[in-house]
Write a protein that holds these residues in place. Structure first.
Motif, PDB file in Angstrom:
ATOM      1  N   VAL A 217       0.839  -1.203   0.000  1.00 34.64           N
ATOM      2  CA  VAL A 217       0.000   0.000   0.000  1.00 34.64           C
ATOM      3  C   VAL A 217       0.873   1.251   0.000  1.00 34.64           C
ATOM      4  O   VAL A 217       0.623   2.213  -0.741  1.00 34.64           O
ATOM      5  CB  VAL A 217      -0.948   0.005   1.215  1.00 34.64           C
ATOM      6  CG1 VAL A 217      -1.709   1.330   1.328  1.00 34.64           C
ATOM      7  CG2 VAL A 217      -1.931  -1.157   1.130  1.00 34.64           C
ATOM      8  N   TYR A 218       1.918   1.236   0.811  1.00 30.93           N
ATOM      9  CA  TYR A 218       2.805   2.399   0.929  1.00 30.93           C
ATOM     10  C   TYR A 218       3.542   2.672  -0.383  1.00 30.93           C
ATOM     11  O   TYR A 218       3.634   3.826  -0.826  1.00 30.93           O
ATOM     12  CB  TYR A 218       3.797   2.163   2.059  1.00 30.93           C
ATOM     13  CG  TYR A 218       4.612   3.394   2.433  1.00 30.93           C
ATOM     14  CD1 TYR A 218       3.983   4.549   2.859  1.00 30.93           C
ATOM     15  CD2 TYR A 218       6.008   3.376   2.374  1.00 30.93           C
ATOM     16  CE1 TYR A 218       4.726   5.672   3.215  1.00 30.93           C
ATOM     17  CE2 TYR A 218       6.750   4.487   2.727  1.00 30.93           C
ATOM     18  CZ  TYR A 218       6.096   5.637   3.143  1.00 30.93           C
ATOM     19  OH  TYR A 218       6.830   6.746   3.488  1.00 30.93           O
ATOM     20  N   GLU A 219       4.056   1.628  -1.003  1.00 26.73           N
ATOM     21  CA  GLU A 219       4.767   1.809  -2.271  1.00 26.73           C
ATOM     22  C   GLU A 219       3.843   2.367  -3.344  1.00 26.73           C
ATOM     23  O   GLU A 219       4.260   3.167  -4.178  1.00 26.73           O
ATOM     24  CB  GLU A 219       5.361   0.477  -2.733  1.00 26.73           C
ATOM     25  CG  GLU A 219       6.601   0.054  -1.986  1.00 26.73           C
ATOM     26  CD  GLU A 219       7.723   1.093  -2.066  1.00 26.73           C
ATOM     27  OE1 GLU A 219       8.011   1.560  -3.194  1.00 26.73           O
ATOM     28  OE2 GLU A 219       8.281   1.447  -1.012  1.00 26.73           O
ATOM     29  N   ARG A 220       2.595   1.950  -3.314  1.00 24.64           N
ATOM     30  CA  ARG A 220       1.635   2.374  -4.329  1.00 24.64           C
ATOM     31  C   ARG A 220       1.221   3.834  -4.154  1.00 24.64           C
ATOM     32  O   ARG A 220       0.993   4.553  -5.133  1.00 24.64           O
ATOM     33  CB  ARG A 220       0.405   1.467  -4.276  1.00 24.64           C
ATOM     34  CG  ARG A 220      -0.558   1.645  -5.438  1.00 24.64           C
ATOM     35  CD  ARG A 220      -1.706   0.646  -5.347  1.00 24.64           C
ATOM     36  NE  ARG A 220      -1.207  -0.721  -5.366  1.00 24.64           N
ATOM     37  CZ  ARG A 220      -1.509  -1.647  -4.457  1.00 24.64           C
ATOM     38  NH1 ARG A 220      -2.321  -1.343  -3.447  1.00 24.64           N
ATOM     39  NH2 ARG A 220      -1.020  -2.861  -4.540  1.00 24.64           N
ATOM     40  N   TYR A 221       1.156   4.292  -2.886  1.00 26.66           N
ATOM     41  CA  TYR A 221       0.551   5.602  -2.650  1.00 26.66           C
ATOM     42  C   TYR A 221       1.439   6.630  -1.941  1.00 26.66           C
ATOM     43  O   TYR A 221       0.996   7.750  -1.721  1.00 26.66           O
ATOM     44  CB  TYR A 221      -0.743   5.425  -1.841  1.00 26.66           C
ATOM     45  CG  TYR A 221      -1.798   4.646  -2.584  1.00 26.66           C
ATOM     46  CD1 TYR A 221      -2.400   5.170  -3.722  1.00 26.66           C
ATOM     47  CD2 TYR A 221      -2.177   3.373  -2.156  1.00 26.66           C
ATOM     48  CE1 TYR A 221      -3.364   4.455  -4.417  1.00 26.66           C
ATOM     49  CE2 TYR A 221      -3.143   2.643  -2.840  1.00 26.66           C
ATOM     50  CZ  TYR A 221      -3.726   3.187  -3.979  1.00 26.66           C
ATOM     51  OH  TYR A 221      -4.677   2.476  -4.665  1.00 26.66           O
ATOM     52  N   LYS A 222       2.674   6.289  -1.607  1.00 26.81           N
ATOM     53  CA  LYS A 222       3.501   7.247  -0.863  1.00 26.81           C
ATOM     54  C   LYS A 222       3.791   8.510  -1.666  1.00 26.81           C
ATOM     55  O   LYS A 222       3.982   9.588  -1.090  1.00 26.81           O
ATOM     56  CB  LYS A 222       4.804   6.591  -0.401  1.00 26.81           C
ATOM     57  CG  LYS A 222       5.759   6.212  -1.518  1.00 26.81           C
ATOM     58  CD  LYS A 222       7.019   5.578  -0.944  1.00 26.81           C
ATOM     59  CE  LYS A 222       8.011   5.185  -2.034  1.00 26.81           C
ATOM     60  NZ  LYS A 222       9.233   4.559  -1.472  1.00 26.81           N
ATOM     61  N   ASN A 223       3.831   8.399  -2.985  1.00 31.16           N
ATOM     62  CA  ASN A 223       4.070   9.571  -3.830  1.00 31.16           C
ATOM     63  C   ASN A 223       2.779  10.260  -4.247  1.00 31.16           C
ATOM     64  O   ASN A 223       2.806  11.225  -5.017  1.00 31.16           O
ATOM     65  CB  ASN A 223       4.872   9.170  -5.068  1.00 31.16           C
ATOM     66  CG  ASN A 223       6.280   8.711  -4.714  1.00 31.16           C
ATOM     67  OD1 ASN A 223       6.900   9.235  -3.783  1.00 31.16           O
ATOM     68  ND2 ASN A 223       6.787   7.721  -5.430  1.00 31.16           N
ATOM     69  N   LYS A 224       1.657   9.732  -3.751  1.00 30.33           N
ATOM     70  CA  LYS A 224       0.359  10.339  -4.065  1.00 30.33           C
ATOM     71  C   LYS A 224      -0.274  10.988  -2.846  1.00 30.33           C
ATOM     72  O   LYS A 224      -1.428  11.433  -2.896  1.00 30.33           O
ATOM     73  CB  LYS A 224      -0.580   9.274  -4.634  1.00 30.33           C
ATOM     74  CG  LYS A 224      -0.119   8.721  -5.982  1.00 30.33           C
ATOM     75  CD  LYS A 224      -1.109   7.697  -6.524  1.00 30.33           C
ATOM     76  CE  LYS A 224      -0.642   7.161  -7.874  1.00 30.33           C
ATOM     77  NZ  LYS A 224      -1.598   6.152  -8.427  1.00 30.33           N
ATOM     78  N   GLY A 225       0.477  11.013  -1.724  1.00 31.92           N
ATOM     79  CA  GLY A 225      -0.025  11.717  -0.551  1.00 31.92           C
ATOM     80  C   GLY A 225      -0.277  10.889   0.684  1.00 31.92           C
ATOM     81  O   GLY A 225      -0.837  11.384   1.664  1.00 31.92           O
ATOM     82  N   LEU A 226       0.165   9.607   0.666  1.00 31.55           N
ATOM     83  CA  LEU A 226      -0.033   8.766   1.855  1.00 31.55           C
ATOM     84  C   LEU A 226       1.216   8.738   2.723  1.00 31.55           C
ATOM     85  O   LEU A 226       2.326   8.631   2.220  1.00 31.55           O
ATOM     86  CB  LEU A 226      -0.364   7.328   1.439  1.00 31.55           C
ATOM     87  CG  LEU A 226      -0.502   6.317   2.592  1.00 31.55           C
ATOM     88  CD1 LEU A 226      -1.750   6.598   3.428  1.00 31.55           C
ATOM     89  CD2 LEU A 226      -0.532   4.881   2.064  1.00 31.55           C
ATOM     90  N   GLU A 227       1.018   8.827   4.039  1.00 31.29           N
ATOM     91  CA  GLU A 227       2.098   8.605   4.987  1.00 31.29           C
ATOM     92  C   GLU A 227       1.617   7.630   6.043  1.00 31.29           C
ATOM     93  O   GLU A 227       0.475   7.699   6.489  1.00 31.29           O
ATOM     94  CB  GLU A 227       2.548   9.904   5.660  1.00 31.29           C
ATOM     95  CG  GLU A 227       3.794   9.749   6.516  1.00 31.29           C
ATOM     96  CD  GLU A 227       4.974   9.150   5.743  1.00 31.29           C
ATOM     97  OE1 GLU A 227       5.262   7.949   5.942  1.00 31.29           O
ATOM     98  OE2 GLU A 227       5.563   9.866   4.927  1.00 31.29           O
ATOM     99  N   ILE A 228       2.488   6.711   6.405  1.00 31.74           N
ATOM    100  CA  ILE A 228       2.189   5.790   7.498  1.00 31.74           C
ATOM    101  C   ILE A 228       3.019   6.201   8.710  1.00 31.74           C
ATOM    102  O   ILE A 228       4.233   6.396   8.596  1.00 31.74           O
ATOM    103  CB  ILE A 228       2.515   4.335   7.120  1.00 31.74           C
ATOM    104  CG1 ILE A 228       1.663   3.877   5.932  1.00 31.74           C
ATOM    105  CG2 ILE A 228       2.276   3.404   8.316  1.00 31.74           C
ATOM    106  CD1 ILE A 228       1.991   2.472   5.443  1.00 31.74           C
ATOM    107  N   ILE A 229       2.362   6.341   9.848  1.00 30.25           N
ATOM    108  CA  ILE A 229       3.057   6.593  11.111  1.00 30.25           C
ATOM    109  C   ILE A 229       2.726   5.424  12.026  1.00 30.25           C
ATOM    110  O   ILE A 229       1.569   5.234  12.429  1.00 30.25           O
ATOM    111  CB  ILE A 229       2.628   7.920  11.753  1.00 30.25           C
ATOM    112  CG1 ILE A 229       2.926   9.095  10.802  1.00 30.25           C
ATOM    113  CG2 ILE A 229       3.350   8.120  13.089  1.00 30.25           C
ATOM    114  CD1 ILE A 229       2.486  10.443  11.346  1.00 30.25           C
ATOM    115  N   ALA A 230       3.717   4.616  12.307  1.00 29.74           N
ATOM    116  CA  ALA A 230       3.526   3.434  13.138  1.00 29.74           C
ATOM    117  C   ALA A 230       3.847   3.762  14.593  1.00 29.74           C
ATOM    118  O   ALA A 230       4.927   4.268  14.892  1.00 29.74           O
ATOM    119  CB  ALA A 230       4.411   2.299  12.639  1.00 29.74           C
TER     120      ALA A 230
END
Length: 322
Positions: A217-230
């Motif tokens: 999911v992160y690889e698909r959307y990190k350049n489209k505005g997604l950030e994951i904070i664990a």
């Protein structure tokens, strides 16, 4: 070395519990259990004959090979010691995809059999595949006969509990922490991004089993505005363990799982707001999706949840087309 898959640790985690139960590597990924269903229905004195038919139908569906055979062949070709890296990669990626298919089939069964005692059980047992809203809706679609049972009360109680937890539309609680690299970050720093808060721990097999999916999911959307904070809680199974050791376990898990997004430790000894308490986290993994204005969109407590995937896709791909 004989290969034995710890399916319950890798594939069949209970929400908030990382159990281990050794079973034969020839056993399917179906965890449907007639005794568990009858125990769930015990206070309603439901005869087994009223359950057996639907149990057989769902069990046959779940026992269809959805990749288990091919997975077993791949595992048999590896030596757990000599090929340890490849083996670890295999068992932490492909089984999860197979298991997700099984969960979706259970959800579909509930939708298509609103008057089945097996559906009532699966709505209770497979609750991680729902958000608070969709869970309530699935319950409402059940027959009146099922809703009158004592067992249905457990589902109604869960619906009430979920509606109290971080309701959608409220402002997400801000926090300040040092990330895994020692950089001070705040949740509010990520306004303008879609943020996925992932509550986990190095000790939690279910949480770490979700990492390969999160990486996709992160690889698909990190350049489209997604950030994951664990947000890691290392206190659950480490009470009394020095902070230095808990932090070492946390960092080691990040490195081993190669999860290269933002990580913070709930208790870093700084005395900051307790993030776990602020978000009322009682089961792991729990994931909370926060919009670009810092408001809560969705909350799920699950290894895999299609609804959250779909919402991320819908928001970010729609914005990419603007």
């Amino acid at each position: 070395m004989k290969k034995v898959i710890l399916w319950s640790a890798l594939l069949l985690p209970l929400t908030g519990i990382c159990q281990q139960q050794t079973v034969s590597d020839t056993e399917s990924l179906s965890d449907l259990n007639l005794h568990a269903i009858m125990t769930f229905l015990s206070k309603d004195s439901v005869p087994e004959r009223d359950v057996q038919g639907d149990f057989n139908i769902l069990n046959a569906i779940l026992n269809k090979d959805m990749g288990e055979g091919a997975l077993k062949k791949e595992m048999d070709a590896l030596d757990m010691v000599r090929d340890s890296i490849a083996f670890y990669h295999l068992v932490t990626t492909k089984p999860a995809a197979i298991y997700q298919k099984k969960l979706l089939l259970k959800k579909q069964f509930v939708e298509e059999h609103p008057d089945s005692y097996v559906s009532l059980y699966e709505l209770e047992d497979n609750n991680g595949m729902y958000t608070a809203d969709s869970y309530a809706l699935a319950y409402e679609k059940l027959s009146d006969r099922l809703k009158k049972t004592y067992a249905a009360g457990r589902i109604r109680d869960r619906i009430k509990e979920w509606k109290k937890l971080t309701p959608t539309g409220i402002q997400a609680v801000n926090f300040t922490r040092k990330d895994q690299h020692g950089k001070t970050i705040q949740l509010s720093d990520y306004r303008g991004k879609l943020v996925l808060l992932d509550f986990w721990g190095s000790w939690c097999g279910a949480c770490r089993q979700s990492h390969p999916h999160l990486k996709e999911v992160y690889e698909r959307y990190k350049n489209k505005g997604l950030e994951i904070i664990a947000v890691a809680n290392e206190n659950v199974h480490s009470k009394g363990t020095p902070l230095k050791e808990r932090k070492a376990a946390w960092l080691a898990a990040i490195k081993k799982d190669e999860v290269n997004w933002v990580h913070v430790l709930n208790d870093e000894g700084s005395g900051g707001v307790d993030i776990v308490n602020a978000y009322q986290i009682s089961s792991y993994p729990t994931k909370i999706l926060i919009d670009k204005d810092g408001k809560v969109l969705m909350r799920v407590s699950s290894l895999l949840n299609v609804e959250m995937d779909q919402m991320i896709k819908s928001i970010l791909e729609k914005e990419a087309k603007k």
